[in-house]
Write a protein that holds these residues in place. Structure first.
Motif, PDB file in Angstrom:
ATOM      1  N   ILE A  82     -56.681   5.591  39.054  1.00  0.00           N
ATOM      2  CA  ILE A  82     -55.849   5.222  40.199  1.00  0.00           C
ATOM      3  C   ILE A  82     -55.785   3.706  40.349  1.00  0.00           C
ATOM      4  O   ILE A  82     -54.694   3.128  40.500  1.00  0.00           O
ATOM      5  CB  ILE A  82     -56.388   5.885  41.478  1.00  0.00           C
ATOM      6  N   LEU A 117     -53.883  11.387  42.098  1.00  0.00           N
ATOM      7  CA  LEU A 117     -53.711  11.323  43.542  1.00  0.00           C
ATOM      8  C   LEU A 117     -53.504  12.713  44.137  1.00  0.00           C
ATOM      9  O   LEU A 117     -54.068  13.043  45.191  1.00  0.00           O
ATOM     10  CB  LEU A 117     -52.523  10.421  43.883  1.00  0.00           C
ATOM     11  N   LEU A 166     -56.538   3.042  47.935  1.00  0.00           N
ATOM     12  CA  LEU A 166     -56.490   4.294  47.178  1.00  0.00           C
ATOM     13  C   LEU A 166     -57.729   4.449  46.296  1.00  0.00           C
ATOM     14  O   LEU A 166     -58.304   5.543  46.187  1.00  0.00           O
ATOM     15  CB  LEU A 166     -55.219   4.340  46.329  1.00  0.00           C
TER      16      LEU A 166
END
Length: 441
Positions: free
Chosen positions: A270, A311, A370
């Motif tokens: 990510i 995700l 994130l």
């Protein structure tokens, strides 16, 4: 009687439904470009219609976040596919702008419904990231085939919209493999009892980050066709071939990510993947010819589904009921919806290079939260959705319903305790006399 969702047929149905729901965002560049050319609209107006389509998709996800299992996955999926067929089909059959917009909104709501059902079902599986990866492979292959086919079907706005309607009709038969009742996942019934939404701060941060992440991606994706034809000077056929190659690279990227599995975790793909995507976005937005345009698009699309699958798997792991998966997917759809308008406005005010610089900066900013959520989720105790080794969802339910405090639960990934040998105690005098007496007798 509802079927078991972990059967191979149920997985195929979820992947097909995922493909139908995600196909509209994947075809967004050609939909926006065909609307502008076929209806005589400006770039901002066509981008606004594309945003309206995706807003309908996002609104369906937010509305159905906690209601999929009450309605029943099969019924909800069929309602969504019916809305897709009617909405996109009616928009393709008319050239009147208000009717096109109404059809696009209805079709977008159907796409969002199909995506919500698929996301909710995928979250209840023992490995949601693998199921998400299969869905991304399927939608990338379908979109790549359409990008090669649509330029040969004539101009106008009808072909891409008809393709979306036909995709809904093709997926309809496999919905019979979805559970028909409200008990979609009997093995996690206890976890699906009424209760608060778990991991609210991590889930909210993930949803907000996904919104910005998707907005940046689709702001460029929505105008990529115009960058190729206007700034790079390519034909529509050449641009379609580049998009097909880019989606093929996405297939390869997702295949490699699926082969690696959880070895890299989620934080590294990510964080590093988002940073590399920012570089690719800047390269595509400043492209002045075929080489730079194709390089940026292909590398970007090779990385995009890898990060997206991580995700989606991260969102699914936060709640086995699928609420965070649906909410995060809807936030992603909302960002996707705002993307075409954002890209059109930025490109008209700052030019394509300026737009690329702004979007790359946004991606670099959103990479940090994130990655932090991914690292936090990787170190959670045994809770629903986090158990993958020798137990799966039933063990996750047990971990969620037990009254043991969190500190006493073993952490995921913690080293196993060594077993130390315990020597037997020395015999007493009485035991020695008894043993001597037995040997004499």
């Amino acid at each position: 009687m509802p079927s078991r969702p972990r059967a191979p047929g149920a997985l195929a149905a979820l992947v097909a439904l995922f493909t139908a729901g995600y196909l509209a965002p994947y075809l967004l560049p050609t939909v926006v470009g065909r609307l502008a050319a076929g209806l005589g609209l400006g770039p901002s107006q066509a981008g606004l219609i594309g945003s309206v389509l995706l807003l309908g998709s996002a609104s369906a996800g937010f509305a159905l976040a906690a209601r999929v299992h009450r309605t029943g996955p099969r019924r909800a999926a069929r309602l969504g596919l019916l809305a897709m067929a009617l909405g996109y089909g009616s928009a393709a059959a008319t050239g009147t702008l208000p009717l096109v917009v109404a059809g696009v909104v209805l079709g977008g709501f159907g796409s969002g419904t199909a995506t919500a059902v698929a996301a909710s079902g995928i979250a209840g599986r023992p490995d949601p990231q693998r199921a998400s990866t299969l869905g991304l492979l399927s939608v990338s292959a379908a979109a790549g085939a359409l990008y090669l086919t649509l330029p040969r079907l004539g101009g106008g706005h009808a072909p891409p919209l008809l393709a979306l309607a036909c995709a809904a009709l093709l997926v309809w038969p496999v919905t019979s493999r979805l559970p028909g009742g409200t008990r979609a996942h009997p093995d996690v019934t206890a976890a699906r009892a009424a209760g608060p939404l778990p991991h609210r701060r991590a889930g909210a941060a993930l949803a907000a980050g996904l919104l910005c992440w998707s907005l940046a991606q689709n702001a460029l994706w929505g105008v990529s066709g115009r960058i190729g034809t206007v700034q790079a000077g390519l034909s529509e056929v050449t641009v379609g071939a580049v998009f097909a190659l880019a989606l093929g690279a996405g297939l390869a990227g997702v295949t490699v990510a699926g082969a690696l599995g959880p070895r890299l975790g989620r934080a590294v793909p990510i964080g590093v993947g988002t940073a590399l995507i920012a570089v690719c976005v800047l390269l595509s937005a400043t492209a002045g010819g075929l080489a730079s345009f194709a390089t940026g698009e292909i590398l970007w699309n090779a990385l995009y589904p890898v990060v997206l699958s991580c995700l989606l798997g991260l969102a699914a792991s936060l709640d086995p009921r699928g609420r965070w998966a649906v909410l995060a997917g809807s936030a992603s759809s909302l960002g996707t919806a705002c993307g075409p308008v954002t890209g059109s406005v930025l490109s008209e005010t700052a030019g394509y290079p300026g737009m690329g610089a702004a979007l790359a900066a946004l991606l670099l900013l959103v990479a940090a939260p994130l990655t932090a959520v991914a690292r936090h989720a990787a170190g959670r105790p045994l809770v629903p959705g986090s158990i993958r080794r020798r137990g799966g969802a039933p063990a996750a339910v047990l971990a969620a319903t037990t009254a043991a405090p969190t500190a006493l639960l073993p952490q995921v990934g913690a080293p196993e305790q060594q077993i130390a040998p315990i020597p037997p105690p020395a015999p007493t005098a009485r035991q020695l006399r008894s043993a001597f007496h037995l040997t004499r007798t």
